[in-house]
Design a protein around this motif. Structure first.
Motif, PDB file in Angstrom:
ATOM      1  N   CYS A 154       0.859  -1.190   0.000  1.00 12.33           N
ATOM      2  CA  CYS A 154       0.000   0.000   0.000  1.00 12.33           C
ATOM      3  C   CYS A 154       0.893   1.237   0.000  1.00 12.33           C
ATOM      4  N   VAL A 155       0.619   2.182  -0.909  1.00 14.56           N
ATOM      5  CA  VAL A 155       1.554   3.292  -1.133  1.00 14.56           C
ATOM      6  C   VAL A 155       0.886   4.656  -0.974  1.00 14.56           C
ATOM      7  N   GLY A 156       0.009   5.013  -1.910  1.00 15.94           N
ATOM      8  CA  GLY A 156      -0.619   6.331  -1.889  1.00 15.94           C
ATOM      9  C   GLY A 156      -1.966   6.305  -1.191  1.00 15.94           C
ATOM     10  N   ILE A 157      -2.367   7.444  -0.638  1.00 14.43           N
ATOM     11  CA  ILE A 157      -3.644   7.490   0.084  1.00 14.43           C
ATOM     12  C   ILE A 157      -4.243   8.887   0.017  1.00 14.43           C
ATOM     13  N   THR A 158      -5.567   8.951  -0.024  1.00 14.28           N
ATOM     14  CA  THR A 158      -6.302  10.185   0.196  1.00 14.28           C
ATOM     15  C   THR A 158      -7.642   9.828   0.809  1.00 14.28           C
ATOM     16  N   ILE A 159      -8.344  10.830   1.312  1.00 14.18           N
ATOM     17  CA  ILE A 159      -9.631  10.575   1.958  1.00 14.18           C
ATOM     18  C   ILE A 159     -10.697  11.487   1.370  1.00 14.18           C
ATOM     19  N   ASP A 160     -11.907  10.973   1.354  1.00 13.86           N
ATOM     20  CA  ASP A 160     -13.095  11.732   0.965  1.00 13.86           C
ATOM     21  C   ASP A 160     -13.968  11.867   2.207  1.00 13.86           C
ATOM     22  N   PRO A 161     -13.858  12.961   2.946  1.00 14.34           N
ATOM     23  CA  PRO A 161     -14.634  13.098   4.176  1.00 14.34           C
ATOM     24  C   PRO A 161     -16.126  13.269   3.930  1.00 14.34           C
ATOM     25  N   VAL A 162     -16.509  13.660   2.721  1.00  9.33           N
ATOM     26  CA  VAL A 162     -17.926  13.851   2.404  1.00  9.33           C
ATOM     27  C   VAL A 162     -18.635  12.507   2.327  1.00  9.33           C
ATOM     28  N   ARG A 163     -18.100  11.600   1.517  1.00 12.74           N
ATOM     29  CA  ARG A 163     -18.689  10.255   1.384  1.00 12.74           C
ATOM     30  C   ARG A 163     -18.085   9.259   2.372  1.00 12.74           C
ATOM     31  N   GLU A 164     -17.140   9.732   3.180  1.00 12.04           N
ATOM     32  CA  GLU A 164     -16.480   8.906   4.203  1.00 12.04           C
ATOM     33  C   GLU A 164     -15.805   7.691   3.575  1.00 12.04           C
ATOM     34  N   HIS A 165     -14.916   7.976   2.620  1.00 12.85           N
ATOM     35  CA  HIS A 165     -14.146   6.929   1.948  1.00 12.85           C
ATOM     36  C   HIS A 165     -12.650   7.199   2.092  1.00 12.85           C
ATOM     37  N   ILE A 166     -11.879   6.126   2.085  1.00 14.32           N
ATOM     38  CA  ILE A 166     -10.445   6.198   1.863  1.00 14.32           C
ATOM     39  C   ILE A 166     -10.167   5.627   0.476  1.00 14.32           C
ATOM     40  N   TYR A 167      -9.199   6.222  -0.207  1.00 10.91           N
ATOM     41  CA  TYR A 167      -8.688   5.711  -1.473  1.00 10.91           C
ATOM     42  C   TYR A 167      -7.206   5.411  -1.274  1.00 10.91           C
ATOM     43  N   TRP A 168      -6.729   4.311  -1.828  1.00 18.08           N
ATOM     44  CA  TRP A 168      -5.306   4.010  -1.721  1.00 18.08           C
ATOM     45  C   TRP A 168      -4.837   3.231  -2.939  1.00 18.08           C
ATOM     46  N   THR A 169      -3.510   3.241  -3.140  1.00 19.13           N
ATOM     47  CA  THR A 169      -2.921   2.500  -4.246  1.00 19.13           C
ATOM     48  C   THR A 169      -2.154   1.295  -3.716  1.00 19.13           C
ATOM     49  N   GLN A 170      -2.188   0.227  -4.485  1.00 22.82           N
ATOM     50  CA  GLN A 170      -1.312  -0.928  -4.290  1.00 22.82           C
ATOM     51  C   GLN A 170      -0.549  -1.071  -5.602  1.00 22.82           C
ATOM     52  N   LYS A 171       0.728  -0.721  -5.557  1.00 21.83           N
ATOM     53  CA  LYS A 171       1.453  -0.421  -6.781  1.00 21.83           C
ATOM     54  C   LYS A 171       1.827  -1.650  -7.593  1.00 21.83           C
ATOM     55  N   GLY A 172       1.983  -2.815  -6.965  1.00 26.55           N
ATOM     56  CA  GLY A 172       2.444  -3.985  -7.699  1.00 26.55           C
ATOM     57  C   GLY A 172       3.931  -3.894  -8.007  1.00 26.55           C
ATOM     58  N   PRO A 173       4.489  -4.870  -8.721  1.00 26.92           N
ATOM     59  CA  PRO A 173       5.914  -4.853  -9.049  1.00 26.92           C
ATOM     60  C   PRO A 173       6.247  -3.711  -9.996  1.00 26.92           C
ATOM     61  N   ASP A 174       7.524  -3.360 -10.064  1.00 25.73           N
ATOM     62  CA  ASP A 174       7.962  -2.263 -10.918  1.00 25.73           C
ATOM     63  C   ASP A 174       7.510  -2.493 -12.350  1.00 25.73           C
ATOM     64  N   HIS A 206      -5.039  -3.040 -13.161  1.00 24.49           N
ATOM     65  CA  HIS A 206      -4.132  -3.170 -14.307  1.00 24.49           C
ATOM     66  C   HIS A 206      -3.481  -1.834 -14.659  1.00 24.49           C
ATOM     67  N   LEU A 207      -3.116  -1.066 -13.628  1.00 26.83           N
ATOM     68  CA  LEU A 207      -2.383   0.177 -13.828  1.00 26.83           C
ATOM     69  C   LEU A 207      -0.882  -0.133 -13.822  1.00 26.83           C
ATOM     70  N   PRO A 208      -0.054   0.678 -14.519  1.00 30.85           N
ATOM     71  CA  PRO A 208       1.378   0.378 -14.560  1.00 30.85           C
ATOM     72  C   PRO A 208       2.025   0.327 -13.175  1.00 30.85           C
ATOM     73  N   GLU A 209       1.939   1.420 -12.417  1.00 26.27           N
ATOM     74  CA  GLU A 209       2.529   1.451 -11.077  1.00 26.27           C
ATOM     75  C   GLU A 209       2.069   2.708 -10.342  1.00 26.27           C
ATOM     76  N   PRO A 210       0.816   2.757  -9.891  1.00 27.95           N
ATOM     77  CA  PRO A 210       0.272   3.978  -9.285  1.00 27.95           C
ATOM     78  C   PRO A 210       0.934   4.284  -7.951  1.00 27.95           C
ATOM     79  N   ILE A 211       1.148   5.575  -7.705  1.00 29.38           N
ATOM     80  CA  ILE A 211       1.852   5.983  -6.484  1.00 29.38           C
ATOM     81  C   ILE A 211       0.963   6.906  -5.650  1.00 29.38           C
ATOM     82  N   ASP A 212       1.180   8.213  -5.692  1.00 32.14           N
ATOM     83  CA  ASP A 212       0.495   9.125  -4.777  1.00 32.14           C
ATOM     84  C   ASP A 212      -0.843   9.617  -5.326  1.00 32.14           C
ATOM     85  N   LEU A 213      -1.733   9.976  -4.395  1.00 34.08           N
ATOM     86  CA  LEU A 213      -3.097  10.396  -4.702  1.00 34.08           C
ATOM     87  C   LEU A 213      -3.386  11.775  -4.115  1.00 34.08           C
TER      88      LEU A 213
END
Length: 307
Positions: A154-174, A206-213
């Motif tokens: 788990c790498v990148g993260i942001t939050i949506d306080p309106v809908r009360e969600h967390i979003y995060w990335t799992q980057k996978g191998p390089d 199936h994203l290449p390598e997502p990082i920050d949000l």
């Protein structure tokens, strides 16, 4: 440091003016820089970090928060610190051993929480602003065998306080085209655990390598960097979170391993760092891109704040 500032004729002084500042993490020298949005008035505000990666600013309280990945993955010595905007009153909030390899960090000032992703710890975590009440919200694996599987990181993260969600990335191998962007509630469903919660949704896969949000709450649009291979990698992307498209929109290309991203929505601009040491600015739709600083060392997190 080398500076390459190229102003466009139609840009106004107001766009670069005001009280806004950028805070940049330079992991190669383990320090935090502060500068104006055009790269001027640069100064080091914190030194002797331990491989800093994620950063968040609380301008009202006058605080910088940042994550340290730690000096060795094997040592499980990640931490989170806080200091004043000028680097004074530095203190450790989350000590080594409480989080493995903390990455991107987000501040929820209203609810008094810090959220972060723990890469080799394979967790999404949060704590109070003073570092107390550390919680694991998502756990994608446990132990050394799972830790070798980078799809669990788990790498990148942001939050949506309106809908009360967390979003995060799992980057996978390089450059593995196995990266994912996921979403879940801010709180674990009753009767479930961080390891078996049923509300996790795959937002993109199936994203290449997502990082920050970063999330533009006003327009309900999610932005992220991807450090994977071209054509979809080394990019900045965005997508509506309420009317999710089939594929994300690519805004900026040809980054050299894009990492950090920060938004200044009122002034319609974003700031991006890459691991090769460049800092970019652009409109929120990717237009008027400028690489205004380069060869600044290995850069990770970036934050913008009106201070």
């Amino acid at each position: 440091m080398t500076e390459a500032i190229g102003s466009k004729p139609n840009e106004t002084s107001a766009r670069e003016g005001g009280s806004g500042r950028l805070f940049i993490l330079e992991v190669s020298s383990s320090r935090i820089h502060s500068m104006r949005p055009d790269g001027s008035e640069r100064k080091v505000v914190v030194a002797d970090c331990r491989l800093p990666d994620g950063i968040a600013i609380d301008p009202e309280a006058g605080h910088i928060y940042w994550t340290n990945m730690g000096l060795s993955v094997a040592a499980n010595d990640g931490s989170i610190e806080r200091a004043d905007l000028d680097g004074g009153n530095r203190r450790v909030l989350v000590p080594p051993g409480a989080t493995y390899t903390p990455k991107q960090l987000q501040l929820d000032k209203k609810n008094g929480k810090l959220y972060w992703c723990d890469r080799e710890g394979m967790r999404v975590m949060r704590a109070n602003l003073d570092g107390s009440l550390i919680e694991t919200l998502v756990e994608t694996g446990r132990g050394d065998a799972d830790r070798r599987d980078q799809t669990r990181w788990c790498v990148g993260i942001t939050i949506d306080p309106v809908r009360e969600h967390i979003y995060w990335t799992q980057k996978g191998p390089d450059n593995g085209e196995q990266g994912r962007l996921l979403r879940a509630g801010l709180d674990i469903p009753k009767g479930e655990t961080a390891a078996n919660r049923s509300d996790i949704e795959v937002f993109f896969d199936h994203l290449p390598e997502p990082i920050d949000l970063e999330l533009d709450l006003k327009n309900r649009v999610l932005y992220w960097t991807d450090r994977g291979d071209p054509p979809r990698g080394n990019t900045v992307n965005r997508a509506s979170i309420d009317a999710k498209p089939d594929t994300p929109q690519i805004l900026i290309t040809h980054l050299m391993e894009g990492i950090g991203i920060a938004l200044d929505v009122p002034d319609n601009r974003m700031f991006v760092t890459d691991f090769a040491g460049s800092i970019y600015s652009a409109d929120l739709d990717g237009k008027n891109e400028r690489n205004f600083l380069y060869a600044q060392g290995n850069l990770t997190g970036i934050a913008y704040a009106e201070v």
